[in-house]
Design a protein around this motif. Structure first.
Motif, short mmCIF file in Angstrom:
data_model
loop_
_atom_site.label_atom_id
_atom_site.label_comp_id
_atom_site.label_asym_id
_atom_site.label_seq_id
_atom_site.Cartn_x
_atom_site.Cartn_y
_atom_site.Cartn_z
N UNK A 131 27.10 -2.75 74.42
CA UNK A 131 26.47 -3.76 73.57
C UNK A 131 25.26 -3.21 72.82
N UNK A 132 25.47 -2.12 72.09
CA UNK A 132 24.41 -1.52 71.28
C UNK A 132 24.91 -1.35 69.85
N UNK A 133 23.98 -1.37 68.90
CA UNK A 133 24.34 -1.17 67.50
C UNK A 133 24.18 0.29 67.10
N UNK A 134 23.15 0.93 67.65
CA UNK A 134 22.85 2.30 67.27
C UNK A 134 22.89 3.18 68.51
N UNK A 135 23.41 4.38 68.33
CA UNK A 135 23.51 5.30 69.45
C UNK A 135 22.53 6.45 69.31
N UNK A 136 21.76 6.73 70.35
CA UNK A 136 20.96 7.95 70.32
C UNK A 136 21.89 9.16 70.44
N UNK A 137 21.41 10.29 70.02
CA UNK A 137 22.25 11.49 70.00
C UNK A 137 22.78 11.83 71.39
N UNK A 138 22.00 11.58 72.42
CA UNK A 138 22.47 11.85 73.78
C UNK A 138 23.72 11.07 74.12
N UNK A 139 23.78 9.82 73.67
CA UNK A 139 24.97 9.00 73.91
C UNK A 139 26.17 9.49 73.12
N UNK A 140 25.92 9.96 71.90
CA UNK A 140 27.00 10.51 71.08
C UNK A 140 27.59 11.73 71.78
N UNK A 141 26.73 12.59 72.30
CA UNK A 141 27.22 13.78 73.00
C UNK A 141 27.95 13.40 74.29
N UNK A 142 27.52 12.32 74.93
CA UNK A 142 28.20 11.82 76.12
C UNK A 142 29.63 11.39 75.77
N UNK A 143 29.79 10.71 74.64
CA UNK A 143 31.12 10.30 74.17
C UNK A 143 31.98 11.53 73.89
N UNK A 144 31.39 12.52 73.22
CA UNK A 144 32.13 13.74 72.87
C UNK A 144 32.60 14.45 74.15
N UNK A 145 31.71 14.55 75.11
CA UNK A 145 32.08 15.20 76.37
C UNK A 145 33.14 14.38 77.12
N UNK A 146 33.05 13.05 77.01
CA UNK A 146 34.03 12.18 77.64
C UNK A 146 35.43 12.36 77.05
N UNK A 147 35.49 12.77 75.80
CA UNK A 147 36.77 13.05 75.15
C UNK A 147 37.30 14.43 75.52
N UNK A 148 36.51 15.20 76.28
CA UNK A 148 36.96 16.52 76.72
C UNK A 148 36.49 17.66 75.85
N UNK A 149 35.52 17.41 74.98
CA UNK A 149 35.01 18.46 74.10
C UNK A 149 33.72 19.04 74.66
N UNK A 150 33.54 20.31 74.44
CA UNK A 150 32.32 21.00 74.84
C UNK A 150 32.06 22.11 73.85
N UNK A 151 30.79 22.48 73.74
CA UNK A 151 30.46 23.60 72.85
C UNK A 151 30.53 24.88 73.66
#
Length: 108
Positions: free
Chosen positions: A43-63
């Motif tokens: 229930x948020x409108x804006x995501x901090x970058x940490x949350x965006x990276x959490x989503x990316x990692x949740x999809x199985x992506x890593x740098x």
């Protein structure tokens, strides 16, 4: 009479990478869907970058470069993209493009 470009004018910004939904790759659509789902669930409108990276990692992506300052590295890359492309608020497909350029790949 054509005017000569002034040497004092800054160079034109590179064109931003804005895709139409039907032209997006499946990975981009998956990323945007996961972002939307995360925002609805929390229930948020804006995501901090940490949350965006959490989503990316949740999809199985890593740098390839995993470090403590990964968030700062991504923020700098997004800031550079904003400046280069004159985009105050890049869309999610542009953020995805920046992440892919930083080496984010799906781990096997």
């Amino acid at each position: 009479m054509t005017s000569k470009p002034s040497e004092n004018q800054p160079p034109k910004a590179a064109k931003a990478m804005v895709s139409k939904p039907d032209e997006m790759e499946n990975e981009v659509v998956e990323f945007i869907s996961a972002i939307d789902e995360f925002k609805r669930r929390n229930m948020v409108k804006h995501l901090p970058l940490g949350s965006v990276l959490e989503v990316v990692r949740g999809l199985g992506y890593a740098s390839g470069v995993r470090s403590k300052d990964d968030e700062q590295r991504v923020q700098k890359a997004i800031d550079d993209y904003r400046e280069t492309h004159s985009r105050l608020f890049p869309n999610w497909s542009e953020v995805w493009h920046v992440l892919r350029e930083l080496g984010y790949q799906r781990s096997a």
